[in-house]
Design an enzyme around this catalytic site. Structure first.
Site, PDB file in Angstrom:
ATOM      1  N   ASP A  12      98.290  43.956  71.428  1.00 18.03           N
ATOM      2  CA  ASP A  12      98.381  45.092  72.042  1.00 18.03           C
ATOM      3  C   ASP A  12      98.533  46.509  71.005  1.00 18.03           C
ATOM      4  O   ASP A  12      99.537  46.207  70.339  1.00 18.03           O
ATOM      5  CB  ASP A  12      99.136  45.417  73.297  1.00 18.03           C
ATOM      6  CG  ASP A  12      98.916  44.301  74.452  1.00 18.03           C
ATOM      7  OD1 ASP A  12      98.057  43.525  74.296  1.00 18.03           O
ATOM      8  OD2 ASP A  12      99.923  44.411  75.561  1.00 18.03           O
ATOM      9  N   ASP A 134      93.318  42.532  86.824  1.00 18.39           N
ATOM     10  CA  ASP A 134      94.596  42.578  86.674  1.00 18.39           C
ATOM     11  C   ASP A 134      95.427  42.938  88.222  1.00 18.39           C
ATOM     12  O   ASP A 134      94.897  43.660  88.900  1.00 18.39           O
ATOM     13  CB  ASP A 134      95.108  43.907  85.721  1.00 18.39           C
ATOM     14  CG  ASP A 134      94.696  43.765  84.455  1.00 18.39           C
ATOM     15  OD1 ASP A 134      94.515  42.475  84.149  1.00 18.39           O
ATOM     16  OD2 ASP A 134      94.382  44.754  83.934  1.00 18.39           O
TER      17      ASP A 134
END
Length: 254
Positions: A12, A134
């Site tokens: 990330d 998600d």
């Protein structure tokens, strides 16, 4: 069972730095003293066949997407790269694909503007897109999809979105249980098992919570095609080689 994609190491990025968030919370950020390209090259050297990059800067503010930097990373790697975070427009998708990205991961917009995203599947081809779902699982086991870098909840379930996009040719799904992400506490195996049983024709990738080989073995048995692992590699809980060996094994760690 879905086709196998295997172990997919992930990093990330916030402003070019390698980070991790706990449960998607930007206030709970860990920054790692590691070069992004060095990390990705190490994963590639250790045998990873696909890599995953999340543009967290872009996810929070699409105007600050790190596409140019990610393009430079992709140029220096030889395995397929999938990238998500802040994809909001057709031009965002096009720029990532033009930068050499193999698959563009689309999340929030798939909930907010389904007609637009369904058109992208037809425009770019289902093989070039991954639907990122998600979710937060409620007390009844229903998985509701979150949006806006996990800061907002929708009334759509994971199954609602998959059923809709299958009509547009959907092939690849990345599902993350937000409560598990970045916690190293294990994965939601019941969620993934259910998805694999319901949609055996789809390539389903799992993400969030892997902290041990035992976690990985339990996840492998759900039938998912692949698993994205980030923090466990960054903090040396696992190595890519160990994870790949476990994933390819037919033995159980029961």
């Amino acid at each position: 069972m879905s086709q196998r994609e295997g172990i997919i190491p992930s990093i990330d990025l916030i402003d070019g730095k390698v980070v991790r968030l706990k449960k998607g919370d930007y206030a709970q950020q860990t920054t790692y003293d590691i070069d992004a390209l060095a990390a990705l090259k190490a994963y590639e050297k250790d045998g990873a066949k696909r890599l995953h990059i999340v543009d967290l800067t872009g996810a929070k503010d699409p105007q600050k997407r790190q596409t140019a930097y990610i393009g430079k990373l992709v140029e220096s790697l030889s395995v397929p790269i999938q990238v998500g975070g802040g994809v909001r427009t057709e031009e965002d998708v096009r720029r990532l694909l033009n930068a050499g990205v193999d698959r563009v991961v689309v999340g929030s917009l798939s909930v907010k503007e389904p007609l637009t995203v369904a058109r992208w599947f037809r425009l770019f081809g289902a093989n070039r897109l991954t639907l990122a779902l998600d979710c937060r699982v409620d007390d009844n086991g229903k998985a509701f999809v979150a949006t806006d870098a996990w800061r907002a909840d929708s009334d759509k379930t994971v199954e609602n979105l998959i059923d809709y996009y299958r009509r547009a040719g959907l092939k690849n799904v990345l599902c993350t249980d937000i409560a598990k992400d970045g916690m190293l506490g294990g994965t939601n195996t019941s969620l993934y098992r259910s998805l694999c049983e319901t949609y055996p024709d789809l390539v389903i990738e799992a993400s969030g919570g892997i902290g041990s080989l035992a976690d990985l073995e339990r996840l492998r048995q759900t039938g998912v095609a692949g698993v994205i692992i980030g923090r466990a590699f960054l903090e040396n809980q696992l190595t890519v080689k160990e994870a790949m060996q476990c994933w390819q094994s037919e033995s159980s760690l029961a």
